[in-house]
Design a protein around this motif. Structure first.
Motif, PDB file in Angstrom:
ATOM      1  N   ASP A   9      36.795  41.150  39.210  1.00 14.99           N
ATOM      2  CA  ASP A   9      36.363  42.487  38.794  1.00 14.99           C
ATOM      3  C   ASP A   9      37.184  42.981  37.607  1.00 14.99           C
ATOM      4  OD1 ASP A   9      34.453  42.528  40.739  1.00 14.99           O
ATOM      5  OD2 ASP A   9      35.637  43.711  42.166  1.00 14.99           O
ATOM      6  N   ASP A  10      38.502  42.765  37.646  1.00 12.77           N
ATOM      7  CA  ASP A  10      39.350  43.207  36.542  1.00 12.77           C
ATOM      8  C   ASP A  10      39.031  42.475  35.244  1.00 12.77           C
ATOM      9  OD1 ASP A  10      40.575  44.886  38.321  1.00 12.77           O
ATOM     10  OD2 ASP A  10      42.324  43.592  38.661  1.00 12.77           O
ATOM     11  N   LYS A  58      38.349  38.565  44.480  1.00 10.37           N
ATOM     12  CA  LYS A  58      37.400  39.628  44.123  1.00 10.37           C
ATOM     13  C   LYS A  58      38.025  40.610  43.142  1.00 10.37           C
ATOM     14  CE  LYS A  58      33.740  42.375  44.747  1.00 10.37           C
ATOM     15  NZ  LYS A  58      34.158  43.604  44.096  1.00 10.37           N
ATOM     16  N   ARG A  59      39.261  40.988  43.374  1.00 14.43           N
ATOM     17  CA  ARG A  59      39.946  41.937  42.493  1.00 14.43           C
ATOM     18  C   ARG A  59      40.152  41.342  41.104  1.00 14.43           C
ATOM     19  NH1 ARG A  59      44.298  41.948  44.990  1.00 14.43           N
ATOM     20  NH2 ARG A  59      43.500  43.248  46.690  1.00 14.43           N
ATOM     21  N   SER A  89      40.213  38.848  48.988  1.00 15.60           N
ATOM     22  CA  SER A  89      40.486  40.139  48.342  1.00 15.60           C
ATOM     23  C   SER A  89      41.074  39.939  46.954  1.00 15.60           C
ATOM     24  CB  SER A  89      41.445  40.957  49.212  1.00 15.60           C
ATOM     25  OG  SER A  89      40.893  41.221  50.477  1.00 15.60           O
TER      26      SER A  89
END
Length: 297
Positions: A261-262, A257-258, A254
């Motif tokens: 993406d950011d 992935k975060r 998690s």
């Protein structure tokens, strides 16, 4: 002599023999009672002495049982010699030897598990509460006895495993240490900067609470050129229990992935490129007719 007289004579001889053996039988009963008292006393003294040691409880029970069996064998041999004076200890031991060979062949698997259980109990590597894996069986050790071990699988099912299986096959003890390394594979697009992606992934992993970073650095290596991405192998240390591994992987995936993406970094899905040997002709006339039809409407 009629049959009734013969039977009466035989019963009379048996009764006289039994009466003649009454003193020996009384002494044999006294020997058995004394054997019982001695066995009880020795087991109590042995348990007190073993309680001061760090041996496993199953191993303490085994020593007490073997001591009791040895005392009972000795007592029963003495009682048998008292009742039957012609019976010598040598003949009793010879009979026990022949009988033990026959019993050994008949109960080979039981004795194999028994000996394997003794060896496992002397080992210090596998303890109650450890998570182990052997021959595709994985779970928590709940009990180690002389013949079998009880393994509680992660889905709650209890498996009774013969000790010979754990002794003869490779055994993985997953909780031998409090920490265990785990890993995942993370892919990024080919047009991304590899060094920048590595730093972003490292920061995301090190920020997870389940990741142990003290003297256990997070390691990230570019692993391969895959079909649609450059894959990184991400490894870190966390708790050694299966639930610790699952929780840590969930948190790390998690977080990575975060973070990607950011940062606007693409995590690609598989691309498919179609190549044609002959050139393709585009139907521009069809497009013009569709546009004209749309204008009329």
């Amino acid at each position: 002599m009629d049959p009734i007289s013969i039977i009466y004579k035989q019963i009379n001889e048996i009764a006289r023999g039994a009466v003649a053996l009454l003193p020996q039988i009384a002494v044999a009963i006294a020997v058995i009672v004394l054997t019982w008292l001695v066995a009880m006393g020795v087991r109590a003294l042995l348990r007190r002495g073993l309680d001061r040691t760090s041996l496993r409880q199953s191993l303490k029970n085994l020593f007490s049982l073997l001591a009791s069996i040895g005392i009972w064998i000795l007592g029963l041999m003495i009682a048998a010699v008292v009742v039957f004076p012609n019976l010598t200890p040598a003949s009793i031991l010879a009979g026990l030897g022949i009988g033990s060979v026959a019993i050994g062949f008949a109960f080979k698997d039981i004795f194999e598990n028994f000996l394997a259980g003794i060896i496992i109990l002397f080992r210090k590597e596998m303890r109650i509460g450890d998570f182990i894996e052997c021959e595709g069986l994985e779970g928590k050790v709940e009990n180690i006895s002389i013949r079998e071990s009880h393994i509680r699988q992660t889905d709650g099912q209890l498996v009774v495993v013969p000790n010979a299986m754990l002794f003869k096959n490779p055994l993985t003890i997953r909780t031998d240490l409090d920490q265990r390394r785990t890993s995942i594979v993370c892919g990024v697009a080919y047009d991304e900067d590899v060094d920048k992606c590595r730093d972003i992934i490292r920061g995301a992993v090190e920020g997870c609470g389940t990741v142990i970073s003290d003297n256990r650095p997070v390691q990230i290596f570019a692993q391969e050129f895959a079909d649609s991405s450059v894959n990184f192998e991400v490894t870190w240390w966390t708790g050694s229990k299966p639930v610790d591994i699952r929780k840590s992987r969930d948190e790390v995936i998690s977080a990575v992935k975060r973070a990607l993406d950011d940062s606007g970094i693409e995590i690609p899905f598989p691309y498919r490129t179609l190549t044609f040997k002959e050139s393709l002709c585009l139907d521009h006339a069809g497009d013009e007719r569709e546009n004209a039809g749309a204008a009329v409407e």
